[in-house]
Design a protein around this motif. Structure first.
Motif, PDB file in Angstrom:
ATOM      1  N   VAL A   1       0.886  -1.156   0.000  1.00 46.63           N
ATOM      2  CA  VAL A   1       0.000   0.000   0.000  1.00 46.63           C
ATOM      3  C   VAL A   1       0.929   1.213   0.000  1.00 46.63           C
ATOM      4  N   MET A   2       0.867   2.019  -1.052  1.00 48.68           N
ATOM      5  CA  MET A   2       1.791   3.144  -1.172  1.00 48.68           C
ATOM      6  C   MET A   2       1.325   4.304  -0.297  1.00 48.68           C
ATOM      7  N   ASN A   3       2.181   4.661   0.661  1.00 49.38           N
ATOM      8  CA  ASN A   3       1.987   5.864   1.455  1.00 49.38           C
ATOM      9  C   ASN A   3       3.372   6.383   1.830  1.00 49.38           C
ATOM     10  N   ASP A   4       3.434   7.502   2.534  1.00 49.46           N
ATOM     11  CA  ASP A   4       4.732   8.095   2.848  1.00 49.46           C
ATOM     12  C   ASP A   4       5.614   7.157   3.663  1.00 49.46           C
ATOM     13  N   ASP A   5       5.019   6.441   4.624  1.00 44.97           N
ATOM     14  CA  ASP A   5       5.795   5.541   5.475  1.00 44.97           C
ATOM     15  C   ASP A   5       6.366   4.364   4.700  1.00 44.97           C
ATOM     16  N   THR A   6       5.515   3.681   3.909  1.00 41.11           N
ATOM     17  CA  THR A   6       5.994   2.516   3.169  1.00 41.11           C
ATOM     18  C   THR A   6       6.997   2.932   2.101  1.00 41.11           C
ATOM     19  N   TRP A   7       6.768   4.068   1.453  1.00 45.14           N
ATOM     20  CA  TRP A   7       7.713   4.569   0.452  1.00 45.14           C
ATOM     21  C   TRP A   7       9.068   4.789   1.103  1.00 45.14           C
ATOM     22  N   TYR A   8       9.056   5.430   2.263  1.00 44.36           N
ATOM     23  CA  TYR A   8      10.304   5.737   2.973  1.00 44.36           C
ATOM     24  C   TYR A   8      11.032   4.459   3.382  1.00 44.36           C
ATOM     25  N   ILE A   9      10.293   3.489   3.918  1.00 40.34           N
ATOM     26  CA  ILE A   9      10.896   2.235   4.376  1.00 40.34           C
ATOM     27  C   ILE A   9      11.584   1.514   3.222  1.00 40.34           C
ATOM     28  N   VAL A  10      10.873   1.350   2.102  1.00 38.07           N
ATOM     29  CA  VAL A  10      11.436   0.618   0.962  1.00 38.07           C
ATOM     30  C   VAL A  10      12.567   1.420   0.324  1.00 38.07           C
ATOM     31  N   ARG A  11      12.346   2.704   0.116  1.00 36.41           N
ATOM     32  CA  ARG A  11      13.340   3.555  -0.566  1.00 36.41           C
ATOM     33  C   ARG A  11      14.653   3.630   0.202  1.00 36.41           C
ATOM     34  N   ASN A  12      14.584   3.566   1.534  1.00 39.27           N
ATOM     35  CA  ASN A  12      15.780   3.698   2.354  1.00 39.27           C
ATOM     36  C   ASN A  12      16.332   2.357   2.843  1.00 39.27           C
ATOM     37  N   THR A  13      15.918   1.283   2.221  1.00 41.83           N
ATOM     38  CA  THR A  13      16.480  -0.034   2.519  1.00 41.83           C
ATOM     39  C   THR A  13      17.854  -0.121   1.855  1.00 41.83           C
ATOM     40  N   ARG A  14      18.818  -0.669   2.583  1.00 37.45           N
ATOM     41  CA  ARG A  14      20.179  -0.789   2.047  1.00 37.45           C
ATOM     42  C   ARG A  14      20.162  -1.602   0.753  1.00 37.45           C
ATOM     43  N   GLY A  15      20.772  -1.078  -0.308  1.00 34.12           N
ATOM     44  CA  GLY A  15      20.842  -1.755  -1.598  1.00 34.12           C
ATOM     45  C   GLY A  15      19.822  -1.253  -2.608  1.00 34.12           C
ATOM     46  N   VAL A  16      18.814  -0.487  -2.146  1.00 37.81           N
ATOM     47  CA  VAL A  16      17.782   0.035  -3.043  1.00 37.81           C
ATOM     48  C   VAL A  16      18.263   1.367  -3.618  1.00 37.81           C
ATOM     49  N   THR A  17      18.173   1.494  -4.948  1.00 36.20           N
ATOM     50  CA  THR A  17      18.547   2.764  -5.572  1.00 36.20           C
ATOM     51  C   THR A  17      17.332   3.617  -5.885  1.00 36.20           C
ATOM     52  N   GLY A  18      16.140   3.012  -5.884  1.00 38.13           N
ATOM     53  CA  GLY A  18      14.926   3.790  -6.103  1.00 38.13           C
ATOM     54  C   GLY A  18      13.812   2.954  -6.690  1.00 38.13           C
ATOM     55  N   PHE A  19      12.642   3.558  -6.764  1.00 37.81           N
ATOM     56  CA  PHE A  19      11.490   2.927  -7.394  1.00 37.81           C
ATOM     57  C   PHE A  19      11.555   3.162  -8.901  1.00 37.81           C
ATOM     58  N   VAL A  20      10.943   2.275  -9.669  1.00 36.40           N
ATOM     59  CA  VAL A  20      10.835   2.480 -11.105  1.00 36.40           C
ATOM     60  C   VAL A  20       9.635   3.382 -11.356  1.00 36.40           C
ATOM     61  N   GLY A  21       9.870   4.466 -12.063  1.00 41.78           N
ATOM     62  CA  GLY A  21       8.824   5.436 -12.346  1.00 41.78           C
ATOM     63  C   GLY A  21       9.459   6.792 -12.595  1.00 41.78           C
TER      64      GLY A  21
END
Length: 172
Positions: A71-91
């Motif tokens: 479920v996309m919201n500010d919290d989930t976006w932040y958690i996934v985006r700031n996970t070690r190894g993640v460079t970003g979402f596709v979009g």
């Protein structure tokens, strides 16, 4: 609460499984399984021939990418985006774009819910796949992933195997 959708996350090459494990650990630690539901690194079996020997190996379908049902919201976006190894979402820019039904179909990701008439402890028979015609007892049902875990007899030992809802039927 809005509906969970599938999003694609770009990772450093070779870090897909680490990113998956890190996101799943965060989900567990923060108790947000209702917001980030599933993390997937799509794999496919490929037959390799080396030195005359055929060997089936699993390879990543999309190296450098991880699929997240959330479920996309500010919290989930932040958690996934700031996970070690993640460079970003596709979009475009920093705005993630969810996958459409047509894009998800070739990945084997289904959104429709399958209503089942079996429960834990029921005896089922596998109707297709590698374990076709195998009989087993249901140990666990995962409604979200739409799979059951059954015990089968392999080399004289009870072995748990995950089977899709669509690949089993209840024995009469």
């Amino acid at each position: 609460m809005s509906e969970a959708r599938w999003y694609v996350v770009h990772t450093y090459s070779g870090y897909e499984n680490k990113v998956k494990a890190n996101i799943e650990k965060t989900i567990e630690n923060r108790g947000i399984k209702d917001q980030i539901r599933e993390v997937l690194v799509p794999m496919q079996d490929v037959v390799e021939v080396r030195n005359g020997a055929r060997k089936t190996v699993s390879k990543k379908m999309y190296p450098g990418y991880v699929f997240v049902n959330m479920v996309m919201n500010d919290d989930t976006w932040y958690i996934v985006r700031n996970t070690r190894g993640v460079t970003g979402f596709v979009g475009p820019g920093s705005k993630p774009v969810p996958l459409s039904e047509e894009e998800m179909r070739p990945l084997g990701i289904k959104n429709e819910k399958i209503v089942v008439d079996f429960k834990e402890g029921d005896t089922v028979v596998v109707t297709s796949g590698v374990w076709q015609n195998t009989v087993g007892m249901i140990n666990k049902i995962d409604e979200h992933k739409q799979i059951v875990t059954i015990n089968i007899d392999m080399f004289g030992r009870e072995t748990p195997v995950e089977i899709s809802f669509t690949d089993i039927k209840k024995m009469d």
